[in-house]
Design a protein around this motif. Sequence first.
Motif, PDB file in Angstrom:
ATOM      1  N   LEU A 222     -13.697 -15.738  -0.821  1.00 31.51           N
ATOM      2  CA  LEU A 222     -14.478 -16.732  -1.546  1.00 31.51           C
ATOM      3  C   LEU A 222     -15.021 -16.089  -2.817  1.00 31.51           C
ATOM      4  O   LEU A 222     -15.429 -14.920  -2.796  1.00 31.51           O
ATOM      5  CB  LEU A 222     -15.652 -17.242  -0.690  1.00 31.51           C
ATOM      6  N   THR A 223     -15.037 -16.835  -3.897  1.00 31.46           N
ATOM      7  CA  THR A 223     -15.540 -16.283  -5.150  1.00 31.46           C
ATOM      8  C   THR A 223     -16.480 -17.266  -5.831  1.00 31.46           C
ATOM      9  O   THR A 223     -16.298 -18.487  -5.760  1.00 31.46           O
ATOM     10  CB  THR A 223     -14.391 -15.957  -6.127  1.00 31.46           C
ATOM     11  N   ALA A 224     -17.491 -16.706  -6.487  1.00 33.14           N
ATOM     12  CA  ALA A 224     -18.418 -17.486  -7.318  1.00 33.14           C
ATOM     13  C   ALA A 224     -19.110 -16.512  -8.255  1.00 33.14           C
ATOM     14  O   ALA A 224     -19.745 -15.554  -7.806  1.00 33.14           O
ATOM     15  CB  ALA A 224     -19.438 -18.237  -6.466  1.00 33.14           C
ATOM     16  N   GLY A 225     -18.991 -16.737  -9.548  1.00 37.28           N
ATOM     17  CA  GLY A 225     -19.582 -15.821 -10.516  1.00 37.28           C
ATOM     18  C   GLY A 225     -19.024 -14.426 -10.332  1.00 37.28           C
ATOM     19  O   GLY A 225     -17.808 -14.231 -10.237  1.00 37.28           O
ATOM     20  N   ASP A 226     -19.931 -13.434 -10.260  1.00 38.48           N
ATOM     21  CA  ASP A 226     -19.466 -12.048 -10.083  1.00 38.48           C
ATOM     22  C   ASP A 226     -19.509 -11.624  -8.627  1.00 38.48           C
ATOM     23  O   ASP A 226     -19.472 -10.426  -8.322  1.00 38.48           O
ATOM     24  CB  ASP A 226     -20.298 -11.092 -10.946  1.00 38.48           C
ATOM     25  N   ALA A 227     -19.577 -12.607  -7.714  1.00 39.63           N
ATOM     26  CA  ALA A 227     -19.642 -12.304  -6.282  1.00 39.63           C
ATOM     27  C   ALA A 227     -18.330 -12.660  -5.595  1.00 39.63           C
ATOM     28  O   ALA A 227     -17.657 -13.626  -5.955  1.00 39.63           O
ATOM     29  CB  ALA A 227     -20.790 -13.061  -5.630  1.00 39.63           C
ATOM     30  N   GLU A 228     -17.994 -11.864  -4.590  1.00 40.57           N
ATOM     31  CA  GLU A 228     -16.766 -12.070  -3.815  1.00 40.57           C
ATOM     32  C   GLU A 228     -17.072 -11.794  -2.349  1.00 40.57           C
ATOM     33  O   GLU A 228     -17.628 -10.746  -2.007  1.00 40.57           O
ATOM     34  CB  GLU A 228     -15.677 -11.126  -4.323  1.00 40.57           C
TER      35      GLU A 228
ATOM     36  N   TRP B 184     -11.067 -16.914  15.353  1.00 43.05           N
ATOM     37  CA  TRP B 184     -11.584 -18.233  15.001  1.00 43.05           C
ATOM     38  C   TRP B 184     -10.504 -19.016  14.253  1.00 43.05           C
ATOM     39  O   TRP B 184      -9.631 -18.429  13.618  1.00 43.05           O
ATOM     40  CB  TRP B 184     -12.822 -18.109  14.134  1.00 43.05           C
ATOM     41  N   LYS B 185     -10.605 -20.324  14.329  1.00 45.01           N
ATOM     42  CA  LYS B 185      -9.690 -21.191  13.594  1.00 45.01           C
ATOM     43  C   LYS B 185     -10.304 -21.595  12.258  1.00 45.01           C
ATOM     44  O   LYS B 185     -11.517 -21.770  12.152  1.00 45.01           O
ATOM     45  CB  LYS B 185      -9.375 -22.448  14.412  1.00 45.01           C
ATOM     46  N   VAL B 186      -9.452 -21.753  11.261  1.00 39.00           N
ATOM     47  CA  VAL B 186      -9.898 -22.232   9.952  1.00 39.00           C
ATOM     48  C   VAL B 186      -9.785 -23.757   9.949  1.00 39.00           C
ATOM     49  O   VAL B 186      -8.695 -24.305   9.996  1.00 39.00           O
ATOM     50  CB  VAL B 186      -9.052 -21.626   8.822  1.00 39.00           C
ATOM     51  N   ALA B 187     -10.931 -24.431   9.905  1.00 36.25           N
ATOM     52  CA  ALA B 187     -10.932 -25.896   9.905  1.00 36.25           C
ATOM     53  C   ALA B 187     -10.657 -26.441   8.508  1.00 36.25           C
ATOM     54  O   ALA B 187      -9.885 -27.388   8.342  1.00 36.25           O
ATOM     55  CB  ALA B 187     -12.261 -26.418  10.424  1.00 36.25           C
ATOM     56  N   ARG B 188     -11.277 -25.833   7.507  1.00 38.20           N
ATOM     57  CA  ARG B 188     -10.989 -26.201   6.119  1.00 38.20           C
ATOM     58  C   ARG B 188     -11.516 -25.102   5.208  1.00 38.20           C
ATOM     59  O   ARG B 188     -12.380 -24.317   5.589  1.00 38.20           O
ATOM     60  CB  ARG B 188     -11.594 -27.562   5.749  1.00 38.20           C
ATOM     61  N   ARG B 189     -11.007 -25.090   4.006  1.00 31.82           N
ATOM     62  CA  ARG B 189     -11.428 -24.059   3.061  1.00 31.82           C
ATOM     63  C   ARG B 189     -11.258 -24.546   1.636  1.00 31.82           C
ATOM     64  O   ARG B 189     -10.444 -25.425   1.350  1.00 31.82           O
ATOM     65  CB  ARG B 189     -10.593 -22.784   3.264  1.00 31.82           C
ATOM     66  N   LYS B 190     -12.081 -23.986   0.756  1.00 28.77           N
ATOM     67  CA  LYS B 190     -11.912 -24.148  -0.679  1.00 28.77           C
ATOM     68  C   LYS B 190     -12.357 -22.859  -1.345  1.00 28.77           C
ATOM     69  O   LYS B 190     -12.620 -21.868  -0.645  1.00 28.77           O
ATOM     70  CB  LYS B 190     -12.698 -25.367  -1.188  1.00 28.77           C
TER      71      LYS B 190
END
Length: 268
Positions: free
Chosen positions: A8-14, A86-92
């Motif tokens: 997952l990414t947002a700004g300078d964070a990962e 775990w199962k991945v139900a949804r992602r963005k």
Amino acid sequence: MSDEDITLTAGDAEVTVQPGNGGRVGGLRVGGLELLRQGERFGCFPMVPWCGRIRDGRFRDGATVRQMPLNAGPNAIHGTARDGAWKVARRKADEVVLTYALVEPWPYPGLVTQVITLAGAELRIAMSVEALDSSFPAQIGWHPWFNRNLGGRDGREGQDVQVSFDPAWQEERGDDHLPTGNRVAPKPGPWDDCFGMPGGVDVTLTWPGQLELKVTSREEWVVVYDEQEAAVCVEPQTGPPDGLNTLPRLVTPLEPLEAATTWSWTRL
């Protein structure tokens, strides 16, 4: 089901999420600084359907005594979900939803859902436990391993993290590392202890000259563990260790158990 890591990414964070390794957050990098201790058993794992140790691995549900496998000396520790895929139900790009079906050795059918969201300078993790058949006692918590030292820059060594919080009490800890049932005035560390914060968990970790991170939650229990050289743990949870016996939270088919924690940070 996916065993592949998710970024997952947002700004300078990962953020790295590991569905196949217990649904844990495997890494959190901010501006190139890795905040979480790396390794298969580290990062930040969910503690569910219980947190910390269960004394002798046994808890009572009504007249029935349940036995969990002993994986911490004479006790059972940290739930079962961290050991499963775990199962991945949804992602963005900035959010992923994971699910985990409670299975043996946990004796009750249930579904755990974890929502991990990265937004700006904030990581939010929410979790719920649903009962699919009969009601059962449960707990929710998280066990992050924050790096004690983030490393240096510009040829200088980094300074060790400073932990700041103002609990109302400390659970007195017995020789078996479990609460005795007595509440005492907070004592200085080192800690492997549970604290009460009735206004909600609010703990600040400061790496001087680098980053400040706040761990918050509406829950009133937090375990702080800083007895290892490499990392410091700040663990918000819905009850104290051995809480399935001393402070059970009942999950019913109509009422799930829900909790959330937020990590927010500021570069220094």
